[in-house]
Design a protein around this motif. Structure first.
Motif, mmCIF file in Angstrom:
data_model
loop_
_atom_site.group_PDB
_atom_site.id
_atom_site.type_symbol
_atom_site.label_atom_id
_atom_site.label_comp_id
_atom_site.label_asym_id
_atom_site.label_seq_id
_atom_site.Cartn_x
_atom_site.Cartn_y
_atom_site.Cartn_z
ATOM 1 N N GLN A 1 2.514 2.944 -20.527
ATOM 2 C CA GLN A 1 3.474 2.659 -19.460
ATOM 3 C C GLN A 1 3.359 3.712 -18.364
ATOM 4 O O GLN A 1 3.418 3.394 -17.170
ATOM 5 C CB GLN A 1 4.877 2.655 -20.064
ATOM 6 N N ALA A 2 3.201 4.979 -18.761
ATOM 7 C CA ALA A 2 3.048 6.070 -17.796
ATOM 8 C C ALA A 2 1.740 5.925 -17.017
ATOM 9 O O ALA A 2 1.703 6.141 -15.798
ATOM 10 C CB ALA A 2 3.097 7.414 -18.513
ATOM 11 N N ARG A 3 0.661 5.562 -17.708
ATOM 12 C CA ARG A 3 -0.617 5.384 -17.003
ATOM 13 C C ARG A 3 -0.522 4.241 -15.997
ATOM 14 O O ARG A 3 -1.086 4.321 -14.893
ATOM 15 C CB ARG A 3 -1.740 5.132 -18.019
ATOM 16 N N ASP A 4 0.187 3.174 -16.365
ATOM 17 C CA ASP A 4 0.372 2.059 -15.431
ATOM 18 C C ASP A 4 1.163 2.513 -14.203
ATOM 19 O O ASP A 4 0.859 2.120 -13.072
ATOM 20 C CB ASP A 4 1.098 0.901 -16.118
ATOM 21 N N ALA A 5 2.189 3.339 -14.433
ATOM 22 C CA ALA A 5 2.991 3.859 -13.320
ATOM 23 C C ALA A 5 2.137 4.717 -12.388
ATOM 24 O O ALA A 5 2.247 4.630 -11.161
ATOM 25 C CB ALA A 5 4.172 4.654 -13.852
ATOM 26 N N LEU A 6 1.287 5.554 -12.967
ATOM 27 C CA LEU A 6 0.406 6.391 -12.145
ATOM 28 C C LEU A 6 -0.556 5.533 -11.333
ATOM 29 O O LEU A 6 -0.842 5.845 -10.171
ATOM 30 C CB LEU A 6 -0.374 7.356 -13.035
ATOM 31 N N ALA A 7 -1.053 4.461 -11.929
ATOM 32 C CA ALA A 7 -1.976 3.584 -11.206
ATOM 33 C C ALA A 7 -1.293 2.971 -9.986
ATOM 34 O O ALA A 7 -1.890 2.872 -8.904
ATOM 35 C CB ALA A 7 -2.496 2.490 -12.141
ATOM 36 N N ARG A 8 -0.018 2.567 -10.149
ATOM 37 C CA ARG A 8 0.708 1.993 -9.012
ATOM 38 C C ARG A 8 0.937 3.048 -7.933
ATOM 39 O O ARG A 8 0.781 2.768 -6.736
ATOM 40 C CB ARG A 8 2.049 1.414 -9.471
ATOM 41 N N TYR A 9 1.303 4.255 -8.349
ATOM 42 C CA TYR A 9 1.555 5.308 -7.362
ATOM 43 C C TYR A 9 0.262 5.721 -6.657
ATOM 44 O O TYR A 9 0.241 5.904 -5.435
ATOM 45 C CB TYR A 9 2.209 6.514 -8.022
ATOM 46 N N ASP A 10 -0.800 5.867 -7.416
ATOM 47 C CA ASP A 10 -2.082 6.236 -6.809
ATOM 48 C C ASP A 10 -2.523 5.179 -5.791
ATOM 49 O O ASP A 10 -3.070 5.510 -4.729
ATOM 50 C CB ASP A 10 -3.149 6.401 -7.895
ATOM 51 N N GLN A 11 -2.284 3.902 -6.103
ATOM 52 C CA GLN A 11 -2.648 2.840 -5.168
ATOM 53 C C GLN A 11 -1.799 2.932 -3.908
ATOM 54 O O GLN A 11 -2.292 2.731 -2.795
ATOM 55 C CB GLN A 11 -2.454 1.474 -5.824
ATOM 56 N N ALA A 12 -0.509 3.263 -4.068
ATOM 57 C CA ALA A 12 0.358 3.414 -2.904
ATOM 58 C C ALA A 12 -0.117 4.556 -2.010
ATOM 59 O O ALA A 12 -0.067 4.459 -0.778
ATOM 60 C CB ALA A 12 1.798 3.642 -3.349
ATOM 61 N N VAL A 13 -0.593 5.636 -2.619
ATOM 62 C CA VAL A 13 -1.125 6.759 -1.833
ATOM 63 C C VAL A 13 -2.383 6.323 -1.090
ATOM 64 O O VAL A 13 -2.563 6.637 0.091
ATOM 65 C CB VAL A 13 -1.408 7.967 -2.748
ATOM 66 N N ARG A 14 -3.253 5.583 -1.754
ATOM 67 C CA ARG A 14 -4.467 5.085 -1.077
ATOM 68 C C ARG A 14 -4.092 4.167 0.074
ATOM 69 O O ARG A 14 -4.682 4.228 1.156
ATOM 70 C CB ARG A 14 -5.373 4.370 -2.069
ATOM 71 N N ASP A 15 -3.090 3.306 -0.149
ATOM 72 C CA ASP A 15 -2.660 2.388 0.909
ATOM 73 C C ASP A 15 -2.108 3.142 2.115
ATOM 74 O O ASP A 15 -2.137 2.640 3.240
ATOM 75 C CB ASP A 15 -1.583 1.432 0.382
ATOM 76 N N ALA A 16 -1.582 4.347 1.870
ATOM 77 C CA ALA A 16 -1.027 5.160 2.946
ATOM 78 C C ALA A 16 -2.074 6.049 3.614
ATOM 79 O O ALA A 16 -1.727 6.890 4.443
ATOM 80 C CB ALA A 16 0.118 6.021 2.418
ATOM 81 N N GLY A 17 -3.327 5.883 3.226
ATOM 82 C CA GLY A 17 -4.390 6.664 3.839
ATOM 83 C C GLY A 17 -4.750 7.928 3.089
ATOM 84 O O GLY A 17 -5.501 8.757 3.588
ATOM 85 N N GLY A 18 -4.172 8.102 1.885
ATOM 86 C CA GLY A 18 -4.556 9.220 1.045
ATOM 87 C C GLY A 18 -3.666 10.435 1.125
ATOM 88 O O GLY A 18 -3.883 11.407 0.389
ATOM 89 N N ALA A 19 -2.658 10.420 1.988
ATOM 90 C CA ALA A 19 -1.755 11.564 2.113
ATOM 91 C C ALA A 19 -0.337 11.132 1.761
ATOM 92 O O ALA A 19 0.106 10.061 2.166
ATOM 93 C CB ALA A 19 -1.800 12.126 3.530
ATOM 94 N N GLN A 20 0.393 11.976 0.997
ATOM 95 C CA GLN A 20 1.739 11.611 0.586
ATOM 96 C C GLN A 20 2.766 11.886 1.675
ATOM 97 O O GLN A 20 3.644 11.071 1.922
ATOM 98 C CB GLN A 20 2.114 12.351 -0.705
ATOM 99 N N GLY A 21 2.684 13.021 2.340
ATOM 100 C CA GLY A 21 3.590 13.298 3.443
ATOM 101 C C GLY A 21 5.050 13.267 3.036
ATOM 102 O O GLY A 21 5.449 13.790 1.996
ATOM 103 N N PHE A 22 5.861 12.620 3.878
ATOM 104 C CA PHE A 22 7.316 12.556 3.695
ATOM 105 C C PHE A 22 7.658 11.384 2.772
ATOM 106 O O PHE A 22 7.520 10.226 3.150
ATOM 107 C CB PHE A 22 7.988 12.395 5.055
#
Length: 314
Positions: free
Chosen positions: A55-76
């Protein structure tokens, strides 16, 4: 832009965005289950932990994809509701205004202003700053409507008659910060609403809820640590008493990590097998050792994989 004192700053759990909300529900891992490890006992405990790790690995995959969708930077990345409430609803308004806000039924009564500037500044308590693009008052109000997570049959919508640019304090994945926000005056009430005027850099959609197969684990509420340390302390609601007492429990934690985030799994070690226990909970903490220093990574809870507020302790 100046700070504005808030009588009721957060509408906790009221306006549900995609992930930007305070999660109010707490589920305890394993309840008052068998003694030993909190996911069950013996082999069952390890099976439960394996499910939580996946479940944790799945959560990380979703978050990592969101970071990629944002151009690779987390920012604010703010955590919790982006909508705040200043003041209390008057009794004469009954439940209408509260329900209308929950449903996101807030509309401009007339043309609302633009920011007058393209960017604002987010300021963290550490002194760190970051420029952010600003939305107009009407764009921000549209986001408030989109965040409404429920219907409101028969509600009279709220009308915003004016807006001014200000700042509000909000938790983020990098610690508390002050961010630009619009403050709205409403027709027929002294209550004012605020909404963050900068779009979050990262938006994570949690997995769909399945009542037949609910997401397991004990949800952490917050985390405390430093960017250079491998130790992270998390807070959550657990048993009021230690394992040595009836219905008590001790807690340990482990982390599942990626380059962008850390998911913390809290493991319950209860007093005994199948005790009949009350529903009273208390704030508990556990410390987890990370494989690498936290640095700029977000801390996520295991149930939905959503970021939790981080306090930088040094």
């Amino acid at each position: 832009m100046g700070n504005r004192a808030s009588k009721g700053v957060e509408v906790a759990g009221m306006v549900r965005g995609r992930w930007m909300l305070w999660i109010a529900a707490v589920a305890m891992l394993g309840g008052c289950g068998p003694a030993g490890d909190g996911a069950g006992g013996n082999g069952r405990a390890e099976d439960g932990l394996d499910r939580l790790r996946q479940q944790a690995r799945d959560a990380l995959a979703r978050y990592d994809q969101a970071v990629r969708d944002a151009g690779g930077a987390q920012g604010f990345v703010p955590v919790g509701d982006l909508t705040g409430q200043l003041g209390d609803w008057e009794p004469a308004n009954g439940d209408n205004n509260k329900l209308a806000l929950l449903a996101g039924q807030v509309f401009p009564a007339e043309a609302l202003p633009t920011a007058g500037q393209k960017t604002g500044t987010v300021v963290w308590e550490t002194g760190r700053t970051q420029p952010v693009p600003l939305m107009s008052a009407e764009e921000t109000l549209a986001q408030m409507r989109a965040a409404g997570g429920r219907g409101c049959s028969g509600c009279v919508p709220l009308e915003a008659t004016a807006a001014r640019l200000t700042t509000v304090r909000i938790p983020t994945t990098r610690g508390p910060a002050t961010a630009p926000a619009w403050e709205y005056t409403l027709k027929g009430t002294a209550v004012r609403l605020t909404r963050i005027a900068a779009a979050p850099a990262i938006e994570v959609t949690p997995p769909p809820w399945d009542a037949d197969h609910p997401h397991g684990g004990l949800r952490i509420d917050s985390a405390t640590g430093t960017t250079t340390s491998r130790q992270l302390t998390v807070a959550f609601t657990g048993s009021p008493d230690p394992k040595s007492q009836p219905c008590g429990a001790d807690y340990s934690a482990e982390a599942v990590e990626s380059g962008n985030a850390v998911v913390v799994i809290v493991i319950e070690h209860p007093h005994a097998d199948r005790e009949t226990c009350g529903d009273i909970g208390a704030r508990r903490t556990a410390t987890v050792e990370l494989a690498q220093p936290l640095r700029e990574r977000a801390v996520l809870e295991v149930q939905q994989g959503l970021p939790v507020p981080l306090t930088i302790s040094g």
